[in-house]
Design a protein around this motif. Structure first.
Motif, PDB file in Angstrom:
ATOM      1  N   UNK A 327      41.220  39.992  35.808  1.00  9.89           N
ATOM      2  CA  UNK A 327      41.757  38.745  35.245  1.00  9.89           C
ATOM      3  C   UNK A 327      40.767  38.178  34.248  1.00  9.89           C
ATOM      4  N   UNK A 328      41.250  37.858  33.050  1.00 11.75           N
ATOM      5  CA  UNK A 328      40.419  37.205  32.054  1.00 11.75           C
ATOM      6  C   UNK A 328      40.458  35.695  32.245  1.00 11.75           C
ATOM      7  N   UNK A 329      39.473  34.996  31.723  1.00  6.02           N
ATOM      8  CA  UNK A 329      39.404  33.543  31.864  1.00  6.02           C
ATOM      9  C   UNK A 329      40.555  32.896  31.100  1.00  6.02           C
ATOM     10  N   UNK A 330      41.486  32.295  31.859  1.00  5.39           N
ATOM     11  CA  UNK A 330      42.673  31.644  31.282  1.00  5.39           C
ATOM     12  C   UNK A 330      43.383  32.577  30.314  1.00  5.39           C
ATOM     13  N   UNK A 331      43.548  33.807  30.715  1.00 10.06           N
ATOM     14  CA  UNK A 331      44.181  34.795  29.841  1.00 10.06           C
ATOM     15  C   UNK A 331      45.314  35.490  30.576  1.00 10.06           C
ATOM     16  N   UNK A 332      45.139  36.751  30.968  1.00 11.77           N
ATOM     17  CA  UNK A 332      46.178  37.537  31.628  1.00 11.77           C
ATOM     18  C   UNK A 332      45.538  38.378  32.729  1.00 11.77           C
ATOM     19  N   UNK A 333      46.418  38.907  33.589  1.00  7.90           N
ATOM     20  CA  UNK A 333      45.988  39.842  34.616  1.00  7.90           C
ATOM     21  C   UNK A 333      46.454  41.233  34.210  1.00  7.90           C
ATOM     22  N   UNK A 334      45.587  42.206  34.363  1.00  6.35           N
ATOM     23  CA  UNK A 334      45.955  43.593  34.105  1.00  6.35           C
ATOM     24  C   UNK A 334      45.829  44.400  35.394  1.00  6.35           C
ATOM     25  N   UNK A 335      46.797  45.276  35.619  1.00  2.21           N
ATOM     26  CA  UNK A 335      46.786  46.150  36.788  1.00  2.21           C
ATOM     27  C   UNK A 335      46.519  47.578  36.333  1.00  2.21           C
ATOM     28  N   UNK A 336      45.484  48.197  36.923  1.00  2.00           N
ATOM     29  CA  UNK A 336      45.004  49.501  36.470  1.00  2.00           C
ATOM     30  C   UNK A 336      45.204  50.560  37.547  1.00  2.00           C
ATOM     31  N   UNK A 337      45.480  51.790  37.087  1.00  7.75           N
ATOM     32  CA  UNK A 337      45.531  52.939  37.980  1.00  7.75           C
ATOM     33  C   UNK A 337      44.121  53.509  38.101  1.00  7.75           C
ATOM     34  N   UNK A 339      43.003  56.305  39.476  1.00  6.33           N
ATOM     35  CA  UNK A 339      42.835  57.745  39.245  1.00  6.33           C
ATOM     36  C   UNK A 339      42.830  58.093  37.766  1.00  6.33           C
ATOM     37  N   UNK A 340      43.650  57.380  36.959  1.00  2.00           N
ATOM     38  CA  UNK A 340      43.759  57.711  35.526  1.00  2.00           C
ATOM     39  C   UNK A 340      43.051  56.725  34.612  1.00  2.00           C
ATOM     40  N   UNK A 341      42.812  55.504  35.091  1.00  2.39           N
ATOM     41  CA  UNK A 341      42.212  54.479  34.248  1.00  2.39           C
ATOM     42  C   UNK A 341      43.194  53.806  33.312  1.00  2.39           C
ATOM     43  N   UNK A 342      44.493  54.079  33.470  1.00  7.68           N
ATOM     44  CA  UNK A 342      45.509  53.505  32.598  1.00  7.68           C
ATOM     45  C   UNK A 342      45.946  52.127  33.089  1.00  7.68           C
ATOM     46  N   UNK A 343      46.292  51.250  32.134  1.00  2.00           N
ATOM     47  CA  UNK A 343      46.829  49.935  32.461  1.00  2.00           C
ATOM     48  C   UNK A 343      48.309  50.084  32.792  1.00  2.00           C
ATOM     49  N   UNK A 344      48.712  49.676  33.986  1.00  2.00           N
ATOM     50  CA  UNK A 344      50.088  49.838  34.441  1.00  2.00           C
ATOM     51  C   UNK A 344      50.960  48.630  34.147  1.00  2.00           C
ATOM     52  N   UNK A 345      50.366  47.439  34.130  1.00  3.07           N
ATOM     53  CA  UNK A 345      51.168  46.221  33.951  1.00  3.07           C
ATOM     54  C   UNK A 345      50.270  45.078  33.494  1.00  3.07           C
ATOM     55  N   UNK A 346      50.832  44.194  32.653  1.00  2.43           N
ATOM     56  CA  UNK A 346      50.144  42.971  32.234  1.00  2.43           C
ATOM     57  C   UNK A 346      50.975  41.785  32.730  1.00  2.43           C
ATOM     58  N   UNK A 347      50.314  40.829  33.378  1.00  2.00           N
ATOM     59  CA  UNK A 347      50.988  39.654  33.933  1.00  2.00           C
ATOM     60  C   UNK A 347      50.553  38.425  33.154  1.00  2.00           C
ATOM     61  N   UNK A 348      51.541  37.714  32.610  1.00  2.00           N
ATOM     62  CA  UNK A 348      51.274  36.497  31.847  1.00  2.00           C
ATOM     63  C   UNK A 348      52.316  35.448  32.195  1.00  2.00           C
ATOM     64  N   UNK A 349      51.988  34.188  31.903  1.00  4.62           N
ATOM     65  CA  UNK A 349      52.946  33.115  32.124  1.00  4.62           C
ATOM     66  C   UNK A 349      52.854  32.140  30.959  1.00  4.62           C
TER      67      UNK A 349
END
Length: 574
Positions: A327-337, A339-349
């Motif tokens: 989670x970045x400061x007042x930014x977004x949440x990123x969900x990472x795999x 095993x692969x290091x890939x970003x699976x989802x970005x959560x914002x509001x």
């Protein structure tokens, strides 16, 4: 700086003679006298060796009790001849003649005689007599039913069991066994007579029948007390021995730098081991996170995670350790795999920045604190499923949820932590007299570690009404956010970073400071103790490094002067 037992024994070694199990004509079974209940022969009173009534240098152990407990242990272990010999040689019987008669009557199914004898063995509490009588007559009732003597069973229930006026609910269940054509199996189940004796043994006073495994219980108590009194205990319990008093030295505390990780280009703010201890995540002011893999020769860089536009405020491992949230400061949440290091989802509001993140215990949802002071829960695909409005959280990057998924912990005021029950909406509070900078929940969900602005760390018991139980002092915090953690075997220690470039370690129960570890050249912002390895600790610092701490006697494979992927293997010097 960055954002702020009752366990069944494995084997019951009670040996039965070849005639130990005797079939009953009604289909149930009885047990012949066995070691622990009746010896092969009654102990013959012999003259005692001297007039000593106590044993041991302190004069607190009564000789007769000591001998009886040893005899009981011998029978329980299956050493029947040794138990009988001890009774004979010492002249101290395991049981009185009346108790021996009672035991034999139970094993023979002489129910009426056993109840009569029960009144003669010295039971002062009438309620115990009634409860024991109930167990005996219940056994009689079941054996009559299994022999298809329904009318006799009914008579026993009406004229013998009911007048005892105990366990009315159980009496109704017994009645259902007669009136119902197919009563519940657990109600109809007939225990063996030896099992009945075990139940009676738990009910009767220990002076009448010594509890099963009493010697083992006393020895375990002694070992546990030694373990709890050991300031540095951080080794497996199986390493404790009966041959000598237990004592761990400081060598059980991770205090030697085994490895220095140097892959970040800026101050390292966060560091956190995965639940299984196989990975370490770190996050830096350079807006990158790194996943490190723990191997037998040290940690190696697995993935570098990029994509955040602001510095990190929070990281969180999934319950199965296969994914990581950042989670970045007042930014977004990123969900990472992982095993692969890939970003699976970005959560914002829209209209609100995200400031903290954590996983729901099932791993099916994630939670976040928002800059508008609300808490939000998403499905993994980004769909918002629930939100709690109001002053639920401040701009503090800590958010916890209990393992049952019921209670969310967040900072709702500068000096107050909210424990919010998401099902009942009940609220509990921990109120401090100083500003709270960060906190951490213990693995068993019973304790909360709270860092304060005034250079103190407080330990709260959060079962029921929250209660302050310990304080830890000595570290330095003047300008920056410093994080602490539970750690070691059974989380028996508290570790914390410090602005004086050291890592501090306290004994959790006593609050005594036991280590201040030098090595870093900048403020230590965060620490993490490996949950799977009580001898491994990580610390993150403004000096752009992560130090891996271990025992002085750790595997020499760590101690190589090589550089690889931003990793420096250290010989322990600082």
């Amino acid at each position: 700086m960055g954002g702020v037992e009752d366990e069944e024994p494995a084997l019951k070694r009670m040996k039965l003679s070849s005639k130990g199990l005797v079939g009953l004509s009604n289909g149930s079974s009885s047990v012949e006298p066995v070691g622990g209940f009746l010896s092969d022969s009654m102990a013959r009173p012999l003259p005692s060796h001297g007039d000593e009534q106590v044993v041991g240098s302190k004069g607190v152990i009564k000789r007769d009790e000591f001998v009886r407990i040893i005899a009981k242990a011998l029978y329980s272990l299956g050493y029947r001849k040794s138990g009988a010999h001890l009774e004979e040689e010492s002249g101290i019987p395991l049981h009185s003649p009346g108790v021996n008669m009672f035991i034999q009557q139970i094993l023979d199914g002489n129910w009426d005689d056993s109840i009569a004898t029960l009144h003669t063995v010295g039971l002062a509490d009438e309620s115990v007599v009634r409860s024991a009588s109930f167990l005996i007559l219940e056994q009689k009732f079941f054996e009559l039913l299994h022999a298809e003597k329904v009318m006799e069973a009914l008579k026993t229930l009406r004229t013998e069991i009911s007048p005892l006026s105990v366990y009315s609910n159980r009496i109704r269940e017994l009645s259902s066994c007669i009136v119902s054509p197919s009563p519940k199996q657990d109600i109809l189940e007939v225990r063996s007579r030896s099992k009945l004796l075990e139940q009676l043994q738990k009910l009767l006073p220990p002076t009448v029948m010594i509890p099963e495994k009493r010697l083992e219980h006393l020895v375990e108590q002694a070992l546990i007390l030694q373990r709890e009194a050991c300031l540095f205990h951080n080794s497996l319990d199986k390493e404790m021995s009966l041959y000598s008093d237990h004592h761990c030295g400081k060598d059980q505390i991770p205090s030697k730098t085994l490895q220095i990780l140097e892959a970040h280009d800026d101050e390292v703010w966060l560091v956190q081991f995965s639940h299984n201890g196989k990975y370490l995540a770190s996050a830096s002011n350079d807006r990158t996170a790194i996943i490190w893999e723990v191997g037998i020769n040290g940690l190696s860089l697995k993935h570098r995670l990029s994509g955040h536009q602001k510095a990190f405020s929070s990281i969180s491992w999934s319950p199965n350790d296969q994914e990581l949230l950042t989670c970045g400061v007042e930014e977004a949440i990123r969900r990472w795999d992982v095993s692969t290091g890939k970003c699976l989802q970005i959560y914002e509001k829209a209209g609100a920045g995200l400031i903290s993140c954590t996983w729901f215990p099932s791993g099916k949802y994630i939670l976040s604190g928002l800059s508008d002071k609300s808490i939000c829960m998403w499905e993994l695909d980004g769909k918002e499923v629930e939100s709690w409005k109001g002053p639920k959280t401040l701009k503090i990057s800590d958010l916890e949820i209990t393992d049952d998924g019921k209670e969310i912990l967040s900072i709702c005021k500068t000096n107050t932590i909210l424990l919010f029950n998401r099902e009942t909406k009940d609220e509990r509070f921990i109120e401090e007299y100083q500003t709270i900078t960060s906190y951490s929940l213990s693995k068993d969900n019973k304790f909360l570690l709270v860092n304060l602005l005034n250079q103190e760390i407080h330990l709260w018991n959060i079962e029921g009404n929250p209660k302050l139980v310990a304080k830890y002092k000595g570290h330095r915090r003047a300008r920056f956010l410093i994080r602490s953690c539970f750690g070691g075997l059974h989380q028996a220690f508290i570790a914390s970073g410090s602005e004086d470039s050291q890592v501090y370690i306290w004994q959790r129960c006593s609050g005594e400071l036991i280590e201040a570890l030098p090595g870093h050249s900048g403020a230590v912002n965060c620490v993490s103790w490996n949950p799977a390895n009580p001898h491994m600790l990580a610390s993150a610092s403004d000096d752009r490094t992560i130090r891996i701490w271990g025992l002085n006697c750790m595997n020499k494979n760590y101690q190589k002067n090589v550089h690889c992927n931003g990793v420096h293997y250290c010989n322990g010097s600082t």
